[in-house]
Design a protein around this motif. Structure first.
Motif, PDB file in Angstrom:
ATOM      1  N   GLN A 107      56.545  39.783  77.291  1.00 57.53           N
ATOM      2  CA  GLN A 107      55.312  40.236  77.943  1.00 57.53           C
ATOM      3  C   GLN A 107      55.583  40.323  79.436  1.00 57.53           C
ATOM      4  OE1 GLN A 107      52.541  40.804  76.160  1.00 57.53           O
ATOM      5  NE2 GLN A 107      53.369  40.018  74.241  1.00 57.53           N
ATOM      6  N   PHE A 108      55.120  41.428  80.045  1.00 57.62           N
ATOM      7  CA  PHE A 108      55.436  41.614  81.460  1.00 57.62           C
ATOM      8  C   PHE A 108      54.179  41.980  82.248  1.00 57.62           C
ATOM      9  CE2 PHE A 108      59.223  42.137  78.989  1.00 57.62           C
ATOM     10  CZ  PHE A 108      60.110  41.307  79.665  1.00 57.62           C
ATOM     11  N   HIS A 109      54.148  41.502  83.480  1.00 58.33           N
ATOM     12  CA  HIS A 109      52.968  41.693  84.335  1.00 58.33           C
ATOM     13  C   HIS A 109      53.156  42.940  85.200  1.00 58.33           C
ATOM     14  CE1 HIS A 109      51.325  37.756  83.297  1.00 58.33           C
ATOM     15  NE2 HIS A 109      52.601  37.418  83.183  1.00 58.33           N
ATOM     16  N   LEU A 110      52.198  43.839  85.145  1.00 57.67           N
ATOM     17  CA  LEU A 110      52.283  45.057  85.952  1.00 57.67           C
ATOM     18  C   LEU A 110      51.213  45.012  87.043  1.00 57.67           C
ATOM     19  CD1 LEU A 110      52.771  47.744  83.142  1.00 57.67           C
ATOM     20  CD2 LEU A 110      54.508  46.529  84.453  1.00 57.67           C
ATOM     21  N   SER A 111      51.606  45.383  88.247  1.00 55.62           N
ATOM     22  CA  SER A 111      50.670  45.348  89.374  1.00 55.62           C
ATOM     23  C   SER A 111      49.862  46.642  89.418  1.00 55.62           C
ATOM     24  CB  SER A 111      51.442  45.170  90.677  1.00 55.62           C
ATOM     25  OG  SER A 111      52.211  46.333  90.918  1.00 55.62           O
ATOM     26  N   ASP A 112      48.952  46.707  90.391  1.00 51.44           N
ATOM     27  CA  ASP A 112      48.100  47.897  90.509  1.00 51.44           C
ATOM     28  C   ASP A 112      48.940  49.158  90.738  1.00 51.44           C
ATOM     29  OD1 ASP A 112      45.547  49.141  90.587  1.00 51.44           O
ATOM     30  OD2 ASP A 112      45.715  49.283  92.767  1.00 51.44           O
ATOM     31  N   GLN A 113      49.985  49.047  91.561  1.00 47.50           N
ATOM     32  CA  GLN A 113      50.804  50.250  91.846  1.00 47.50           C
ATOM     33  C   GLN A 113      51.735  50.595  90.690  1.00 47.50           C
ATOM     34  OE1 GLN A 113      53.827  50.036  94.889  1.00 47.50           O
ATOM     35  NE2 GLN A 113      53.437  47.863  95.126  1.00 47.50           N
ATOM     36  N   GLY A 163      43.835  52.886 103.597  1.00 49.17           N
ATOM     37  CA  GLY A 163      42.757  51.939 103.309  1.00 49.17           C
ATOM     38  C   GLY A 163      42.201  52.099 101.912  1.00 49.17           C
ATOM     39  N   ARG A 164      42.863  52.915 101.090  1.00 46.05           N
ATOM     40  CA  ARG A 164      42.433  53.145  99.712  1.00 46.05           C
ATOM     41  C   ARG A 164      42.549  51.842  98.926  1.00 46.05           C
ATOM     42  NH1 ARG A 164      40.988  54.108  95.365  1.00 46.05           N
ATOM     43  NH2 ARG A 164      41.097  55.975  94.093  1.00 46.05           N
ATOM     44  N   GLY A 165      41.578  51.586  98.077  1.00 47.80           N
ATOM     45  CA  GLY A 165      41.572  50.321  97.321  1.00 47.80           C
ATOM     46  C   GLY A 165      42.399  50.389  96.060  1.00 47.80           C
ATOM     47  N   LYS A 166      41.957  49.694  95.045  1.00 53.18           N
ATOM     48  CA  LYS A 166      42.752  49.578  93.820  1.00 53.18           C
ATOM     49  C   LYS A 166      42.543  50.774  92.892  1.00 53.18           C
ATOM     50  CE  LYS A 166      43.792  44.811  93.783  1.00 53.18           C
ATOM     51  NZ  LYS A 166      45.202  44.869  94.060  1.00 53.18           N
ATOM     52  N   TRP A 167      43.544  51.035  92.064  1.00 59.12           N
ATOM     53  CA  TRP A 167      43.502  52.183  91.149  1.00 59.12           C
ATOM     54  C   TRP A 167      43.243  51.769  89.703  1.00 59.12           C
ATOM     55  CZ3 TRP A 167      43.917  57.078  93.082  1.00 59.12           C
ATOM     56  CH2 TRP A 167      44.384  57.178  94.390  1.00 59.12           C
ATOM     57  N   THR A 168      43.905  50.730  89.261  1.00 57.76           N
ATOM     58  CA  THR A 168      43.851  50.392  87.826  1.00 57.76           C
ATOM     59  C   THR A 168      42.422  50.176  87.318  1.00 57.76           C
ATOM     60  OG1 THR A 168      46.029  49.415  88.151  1.00 57.76           O
ATOM     61  CG2 THR A 168      44.954  48.940  86.062  1.00 57.76           C
ATOM     62  N   PRO A 169      41.545  49.513  88.086  1.00 55.26           N
ATOM     63  CA  PRO A 169      40.182  49.311  87.567  1.00 55.26           C
ATOM     64  C   PRO A 169      39.437  50.621  87.274  1.00 55.26           C
ATOM     65  CG  PRO A 169      40.620  47.853  89.421  1.00 55.26           C
ATOM     66  CD  PRO A 169      41.755  48.824  89.362  1.00 55.26           C
TER      67      PRO A 169
END
Ligand code: FES
Ligand code: FE2
Length: 434
Positions: free
Chosen positions: A402-408, A11-17
Motif C-alpha cells: 500500500q502506498f501513499h500518494l500526495s495531492d500532486q 496560490g492554487r489550493g488542493k486538487w484531489t478533493p
C-alpha cells in the motif's frame, strides 16, 4: 520560496478533493506485479481500447503501408492507405496457412514502404490494400474456396489529427467518441507541419504503469533529475516550480497536465549569439536550445491554439495530454511536440517509444538545436527509467503493498483507478465474476 518559485506560484489550493471518486486512501500496487492482473488488463484494456500505432506521415499516399509488432504478442498488424485514401488495418496473417505476409529481411522486424498488393512469401497468395485475397495460386486445386470472403483479418482503424489508431475490439466505439471533446481540441494544433522526427525505443524492466506514473508528477525532479538542475539537492529543490504552479484536469479516462518552465530568451539578430545568460551551459547558449525547447520558435507554427495552457500558467512550458491507455502527447510552447507510448510486454517489462517532432530544420544551426533538445529529452527520460526499474524490483519483494500518494500525485491515483475500472467493466460486461 526562492525568487523563481515566488514568480511561478499561483496560490492554487488542493486538487484531489475535487475528484471525490478517487478517494485519498493509500493505493495498492499489485496491479504492477500480479501476472494474473496482467492477463486481465491485456484482455480488458489493450484488447478493447483504441491504440495509437503511428503518425499519418507514415502513410503519405495511396499504397503506403507500415507494419507494427504490438509487444507481448498482442498482435502483428499491417496498416495501409487504401485507394479511397482512408487508412486500413488488418492482422498480418495469411488466410492460407497462417504465414506472416508482410515483412522484409526478418519476420520479427517492423517494415514499411509502398506497394500495390502484398504477396505471401510461402505459396504466393496475394492481397489488396484492404487485406482481401486478390489471387490464389493454383486456385482450381482447392475445394469450395470462398475466395471473395478470404482476407487477412480486419481491424478497426481510424485517423485523428494525423494520429492513426487501431482497435483489436470487435465493435469499438467511434474513435472521436472515445477521445471526447477535450482531446478532440488537439485537432487545432498544426501537427502536419512538424514532420522532422527523431525516434527512440527502449525495453524497460518495469511494469508500463510505473513509467506512466513517473511522468505524471513533478515531485521527483530535484532528486531523479538533479544533474539537470543542481548536483546539490538542496539547491535543486529551490529551482523547481512550486507545487501549485501546475494545472491538472481529468476527463473520462483521459487526463491533462500543464507544466511551467523557464522563459524563452529574447530574439537575437541574425548571425549573432545574443547576450550571455547567467548560469546557462555554453552549449545551450550557443545553440539557443535545451530541455525546454528552442529559443527561436519556428514561425510556421503560428499563434498557438487557445485550448493550450488551460490553467493560464504564467510561465507556461507544455501541456501533456494523456490518451488512455498508453499514449502521451506533449505539446511544447516553443514549437515542437513529443509522443510517448508504453507497451506492456510482460507484467514486469515494457517497450517505451519516444518520438520528438519539429518543423524540418532550415540550416545547420536549427538542426543542431533540435539535436540538443532531443539529446536532453532522452537523457531526462533515461533518468526516469532507472527509477522505474528500481521501483519494480522494490515492489516485487512484496514487502510493502500500500502506498501513499500526495495531492500532486493526483494523476497517478486517477490513472491506476481508470485502468482497474476498465478491467472490471469489461469483465462485468462479459459476465465474469471476480
Ligand atoms: S501461407 Fe500464405 S500462401 Fe500459403
Ligand atoms: Fe522525470
Amino acid at each position: 520560496m526562492t525568487e523563481i518559485q515566488e514568480r511561478l506560484a499561483t496560490g492554487r489550493g488542493k486538487w484531489t478533493p475535487e475528484f471525490p471518486e478517487l478517494g485519498t486512501e493509500p493505493v495498492n500496487y499489485d496491479d504492477c506485479t500480479s501476472p494474473e492482473f496482467f492477463q486481465r488488463e491485456r484482455e480488458g484494456v489493450f484488447r478493447q481500447a483504441w491504440l495509437y500505432v503511428g503518425r499519418s506521415e507514415l502513410l503519405p499516399r495511396k499504397g503506403s503501408y507500415f507494419t507494427r509488432e504490438l509487444p507481448g504478442k498482442l498482435a502483428s498488424i499491417v496498416i495501409t492507405r487504401g485507394l479511397d485514401g482512408k487508412p486500413n488495418a488488418f492482422h498480418n496473417v495469411c488466410a492460407h496457412r497462417g504465414n506472416k505476409v508482410v515483412w522484409q529481411e526478418h519476420p520479427q522486424e517492423e517494415s514499411g514502404g509502398f506497394c500495390r498488393e502484398f504477396h505471401c512469401k510461402y505459396h504466393g497468395w496475394r492481397y489488396g490494400l484492404e487485406g482481401k485475397v486478390s489471387h490464389v495460386t493454383n486456385e482450381s486445386e482447392f475445394f469450395d474456396l470462398p475466395k471473395d470472403t478470404l482476407r487477412m483479418p480486419k481491424l478497426a482503424c481510424e485517423e485523428f489529427a494525423g494520429f492513426i489508431f487501431v482497435s483489436l475490439a470487435e465493435n469499438p466505439p467511434p474513435l472521436r467518441d472515445f477521445l471526447g471533446d477535450r482531446i478532440g481540441e488537439l485537432e487545432q494544433y498544426p501537427f502536419e507541419k512538424l514532420t522532422q522526427r527523431y525516434g527512440f525505443r527502449a525495453h524497460i524492466k518495469g511494469n508500463w504503469k510505473l513509467a506512466v506514473d513517473s511522468v505524471s508528477e513533478w515531485y521527483h525532479p530535484p532528486y531523479v533529475h538533479a544533474r539537470f538542475l543542481d548536483k546539490d539537492i538542496s539547491k535543486a529543490e529551490k529551482l523547481v516550480p512550486p507545487i501549485d504552479s501546475y494545472h491538472y484536469d481529468l476527463f473520462g479516462p483521459h487526463m491533462i497536465t500543464s507544466v511551467p518552465g523557464p522563459p524563452q530568451l529574447p530574439p537575437r539578430k541574425p548571425g549573432e549569439l545574443g547576450p550571455a545568460v547567467k548560469d546557462q551551459k555554453w552549449v545551450y547558449r550557443l545553440f539557443r536550445a535545451g530541455l525546454f525547447g528552442p529559443d527561436d520558435t519556428p514561425p510556421e507554427i503560428g499563434p498557438l491554439p487557445e485550448f493550450l495552457n488551460p490553467g493560464g500558467i504564467r510561465s507556461w512550458s507544455n501541456d501533456q495530454f494523456w490518451l488512455f491507455p498508453n499514449l502521451y502527447v506533449q505539446i511544447w510552447g516553443r514549437g515542437f511536440y513529443i509522443t510517448y507510448t508504453y507497451w506492456p510486454e510482460s507484467v514486469n517489462t515494457h517497450m517505451y517509444d519516444i518520438d520528438i517532432y519539429f518543423v524540418p530544420p532550415k540550416n545547420a544551426q536549427e538542426r543542431l538545436a533540435q539535436e540538443l533538445i532531443v539529446d536532453s529529452t532522452i537523457e531526462f527520460a533515461m533518468q526516469d527509467v532507472n527509477t522505474i526499474e528500481a521501483t519494480q524490483s522494490g515492489l516485487e519483494t512484496g514487502a510493502n503493498r500500500q502506498f501513499h500518494l500526495s495531492d500532486q500525485e493526483l494523476l497517478i491515483r486517477a490513472f491506476h483507478k481508470t485502468n482497474r475500472d476498465a478491467v472490471a467493466a469489461y469483465e462485468a460486461e462479459k459476465g465474469e465474476v471476480r
